[in-house]
Design a protein around this motif. Structure first.
Motif, PDB file in Angstrom:
ATOM      1  N   SER A  23       0.707  -1.001   0.537  1.00 28.93           N
ATOM      2  CA  SER A  23       0.080   0.069  -0.001  1.00 28.93           C
ATOM      3  C   SER A  23       0.968   1.488  -0.044  1.00 28.93           C
ATOM      4  O   SER A  23       1.824   1.126   0.287  1.00 28.93           O
ATOM      5  CB  SER A  23      -0.840  -0.273   1.362  1.00 28.93           C
ATOM      6  N   GLY A  24       0.061   1.891  -0.768  1.00 35.10           N
ATOM      7  CA  GLY A  24       1.200   3.057  -1.133  1.00 35.10           C
ATOM      8  C   GLY A  24       1.827   3.625  -2.235  1.00 35.10           C
ATOM      9  O   GLY A  24       2.203   2.930  -2.745  1.00 35.10           O
ATOM     10  N   ARG A  25       1.781   5.151  -2.620  1.00 36.88           N
ATOM     11  CA  ARG A  25       2.585   5.140  -3.984  1.00 36.88           C
ATOM     12  C   ARG A  25       3.942   5.896  -4.340  1.00 36.88           C
ATOM     13  O   ARG A  25       4.186   5.911  -5.199  1.00 36.88           O
ATOM     14  CB  ARG A  25       1.349   6.748  -3.916  1.00 36.88           C
TER      15      ARG A  25
END
Length: 121
Positions: A23-25
């Motif tokens: 998760s996470g950009r």
């Protein structure tokens, strides 16, 4: 945050693909490694891949049998495992590193929960 999945019970010589979803950009800017830990043994390095997917690294014990790859659009790194042996039985962990991937656990800063692989003879 990383989540490893895809483990299971496989016969000797079989294949399995593990996934490490993040998760996470910023995932696409991190190198990712796979480690494994067998009962009673220390966690050991298996494979790693740089942020772009253009460079991969393998331990001698898995080289030629395992292939690491990534799909940054899906925030996922894969470990394709072929020609599995009983010695491959372990809990497999994925981990992320903001640096060039090393082979030590201390080279990685974020760890997912492991997934169990059991290779039966």
């Amino acid at each position: 945050q990383l989540q490893a999945s895809g483990g299971g019970l496989v016969q000797v010589g079989g294949s399995l693909r593990l996934s490490c979803a993040a998760s996470g950009r910023t995932f696409s800017s991190y190198a990712v490694g796979w480690f494994r830990q067998a009962p009673g043994k220390e966690r050991e390095y298996a494979a790693s891949i740089d942020w772009s997917g253009s460079t991969t690294y393998y331990s001698d014990s898995v080289k030629g049998r395992f292939t690491i790859s990534r799909d940054n659009a899906k925030n996922t790194v894969y470990l394709q495992m072929n020609s599995l042996k009983p010695d491959d039985t372990a809990v497999y962990y994925c981990a992320a590193s903001p640096w060039v991937p090393g082979t030590q656990t201390t080279d990685f800063i974020s760890w997912g929960q492991g997934t169990q692989l059991t290779v039966s003879s």
